[in-house]
Design an enzyme around this catalytic site. Structure first.
Site, PDB file in Angstrom:
ATOM      1  N   ASN A 228      99.864  12.686 -41.657  1.00 13.38           N
ATOM      2  CA  ASN A 228      99.785  13.864 -40.833  1.00 13.38           C
ATOM      3  C   ASN A 228     100.040  13.110 -39.360  1.00 13.38           C
ATOM      4  OD1 ASN A 228      99.146  16.025 -39.105  1.00 13.38           O
ATOM      5  ND2 ASN A 228      96.945  15.931 -39.789  1.00 13.38           N
ATOM      6  N   TRP A 229     101.162  13.796 -38.812  1.00 18.18           N
ATOM      7  CA  TRP A 229     101.591  13.165 -37.435  1.00 18.18           C
ATOM      8  C   TRP A 229     100.978  13.958 -36.350  1.00 18.18           C
ATOM      9  CZ3 TRP A 229     107.824  12.940 -38.338  1.00 18.18           C
ATOM     10  CH2 TRP A 229     108.200  11.951 -39.139  1.00 18.18           C
ATOM     11  N   LYS A 230     100.308  14.947 -36.525  1.00 14.94           N
ATOM     12  CA  LYS A 230      99.694  15.599 -35.682  1.00 14.94           C
ATOM     13  C   LYS A 230     100.492  16.148 -34.624  1.00 14.94           C
ATOM     14  CE  LYS A 230      95.313  13.635 -37.159  1.00 14.94           C
ATOM     15  NZ  LYS A 230      93.788  13.115 -37.051  1.00 14.94           N
TER      16      LYS A 230
ATOM     17  N   HIS B 144      92.687  22.188 -41.393  1.00  9.05           N
ATOM     18  CA  HIS B 144      92.589  20.823 -40.756  1.00  9.05           C
ATOM     19  C   HIS B 144      91.321  20.783 -40.001  1.00  9.05           C
ATOM     20  CE1 HIS B 144      92.754  17.000 -38.834  1.00  9.05           C
ATOM     21  NE2 HIS B 144      93.327  16.584 -39.769  1.00  9.05           N
TER      22      HIS B 144
ATOM     23  N   GLU C 266      90.878  19.511 -37.034  1.00 13.18           N
ATOM     24  CA  GLU C 266      91.354  19.819 -35.875  1.00 13.18           C
ATOM     25  C   GLU C 266      91.631  21.372 -35.527  1.00 13.18           C
ATOM     26  OE1 GLU C 266      93.987  16.711 -35.707  1.00 13.18           O
ATOM     27  OE2 GLU C 266      92.363  15.229 -35.598  1.00 13.18           O
TER      28      GLU C 266
ATOM     29  N   GLU D 141      88.195  15.068 -45.577  1.00 11.78           N
ATOM     30  CA  GLU D 141      88.225  14.415 -44.214  1.00 11.78           C
ATOM     31  C   GLU D 141      86.984  14.635 -43.727  1.00 11.78           C
ATOM     32  OE1 GLU D 141      92.539  13.687 -43.043  1.00 11.78           O
ATOM     33  OE2 GLU D 141      91.971  15.608 -42.402  1.00 11.78           O
TER      34      GLU D 141
ATOM     35  N   GLY E 148      90.014   9.575 -36.678  1.00  8.91           N
ATOM     36  CA  GLY E 148      90.374   9.012 -35.288  1.00  8.91           C
ATOM     37  C   GLY E 148      89.180   8.010 -34.597  1.00  8.91           C
TER      38      GLY E 148
ATOM     39  N   SER F 219      90.558   7.663 -40.550  1.00  8.59           N
ATOM     40  CA  SER F 219      90.796   6.338 -40.218  1.00  8.59           C
ATOM     41  C   SER F 219      90.953   5.187 -41.403  1.00  8.59           C
ATOM     42  CB  SER F 219      89.241   5.713 -39.679  1.00  8.59           C
ATOM     43  OG  SER F 219      88.865   6.373 -38.586  1.00  8.59           O
TER      44      SER F 219
ATOM     45  N   GLY G 142      96.396   9.995 -40.277  1.00  7.77           N
ATOM     46  CA  GLY G 142      96.934  10.121 -39.040  1.00  7.77           C
ATOM     47  C   GLY G 142      97.440   8.992 -38.374  1.00  7.77           C
ATOM     48  N   GLY G 143      96.569   8.438 -37.467  1.00 11.93           N
ATOM     49  CA  GLY G 143      97.024   7.503 -36.469  1.00 11.93           C
ATOM     50  C   GLY G 143      98.042   6.331 -37.225  1.00 11.93           C
TER      51      GLY G 143
HETATM   52  P1  13P Z   1      93.144   9.405 -38.760  1.00 10.64           P
HETATM   53  O1  13P Z   1      93.823   8.519 -39.668  1.00 10.64           O
HETATM   54  O2  13P Z   1      93.858   9.143 -37.030  1.00 10.64           O
HETATM   55  O3  13P Z   1      91.839   9.014 -38.423  1.00 10.64           O
HETATM   56  O4  13P Z   1      93.193  10.942 -39.087  1.00 10.64           O
HETATM   57  C1  13P Z   1      92.930  11.314 -40.048  1.00 10.64           C
HETATM   58  C2  13P Z   1      93.562  12.692 -40.314  1.00 10.64           C
HETATM   59  O5  13P Z   1      92.861  13.765 -39.581  1.00 10.64           O
HETATM   60  C3  13P Z   1      94.479  13.018 -41.009  1.00 10.64           C
HETATM   61  O6  13P Z   1      94.706  14.360 -41.121  1.00 10.64           O
END
Ligand code: 13P
Length: 246
Positions: A9-11, A96, A98, A165, A171, A207, A228-229
């Site tokens: 997930n590149w956000k 999600h 967010e 999640e 994050g 994470s 994500g990250g």
């Molecule tokens: P991180 O891997 O940056 O914690 O993000 C997780 C996430 O929200 C994937 O959708």
């Protein structure tokens, strides 16, 4: 053999020009190990670039990070399932954390988006998870069950993909332990099969990194990861999707 999913997930990162470079670097790293799939969720503007880079790939697909539930019309800034599909999406993230916590998306919204995804022939990945306060109050399973029911209703058919999640793990560098995640995954799976789901796939997100992926994937309840990250660098991501799983 277990089929493991590695979802990126590149956000709000990686525009279309960078996305083509990213996909070139990622694909240059070589064939995926068998029994693995990679799902890439770029921002909407980069969907088509990613999808075009994936032409001919069987186990690597693109997905949208979100859709609006209406099929078309005057909804400035939004994209429908059909528009995402036309840009090359095969999957879509729904609910999600967010979207829920930054943009105020409600449980009821996730239900409408699930229906819209299926109507557009996109395979939804429903994201669920509790906040730290809810976990500390012992409400994790109740919160997750409420989110499942709002999005899926009381009957589920066919194949269902869930991403668990925990909000406190996203994050923050604090991942759930494989055992913490497995307990919740087991409860989610029971909830789904009790309501008729035939095939369930439950990914863990929060994470996930090169450091903890192997331990997480060794847990049989974890069918894959949503990252994500640690998915933003194509070389590190190519390494992560090759993580050993015991
Ligand atoms: P991180 O891997 O940056 O914690 O993000 C997780 C996430 O929200 C994937 O959708």
């Amino acid at each position: 053999m277990r089929y493991l999913v590695f979802a990126a997930n590149w956000k709000m990162n990686i525009g279309p020009v960078e996305a083509r470079q990213y996909m070139r670097s990622f694909l240059d790293a070589g064939e995926l190990p068998s029994g693995r799939g990679v799902w890439v969720f770029p921002p909407a503007v980069s969907l088509q670039a990613v999808a075009q880079s994936l032409a001919g790939q069987e186990h690597i697909v693109a997905g949208a990070q979100d859709i609006y539930w209406e099929p078309k019309g005057a909804f400035t800034g939004a994209i429908s399932g059909a528009l995402a599909a036309q840009a090359g999406a095969r999957k879509v993230l729904i609910g999600h954390s967010e979207r829920r916590h930054v943009f105020g998306e409600t449980d009821a919204d996730t239900g409408k988006k699930m229906a819209a995804a299926l109507a557009a022939d996109l395979q939804p990945v429903l994201c669920v998870g509790e906040t730290l306060e809810q976990r500390e109050a012992g409400k994790t399973l109740a919160v997750v069950a409420r989110q499942l029911e709002a999005a899926l209703g009381t009957k589920t058919r066919g194949e269902v993909t869930i991403a668990y999640e925990p909000v406190w793990a996203i994050g923050t560098g604090k991942n759930a332990t494989p055992k913490d995640a497995a307990d919740v995954h087991m409860a989610i799976r029971r909830w789904l099969t009790d309501r008729g789901a035939k095939v369930t796939r439950i990914l863990y997100g929060g994470s996930v990194s090169l450091k903890n992926a192997e331990d997480l994937l060794a847990e049989p309840e974890i069918d894959g990861v949503l990252v994500g990250g640690a998915s933003l660098d194509p070389h590190a991501w190519a390494e992560l999707v090759r993580t050993r799983s015991a």
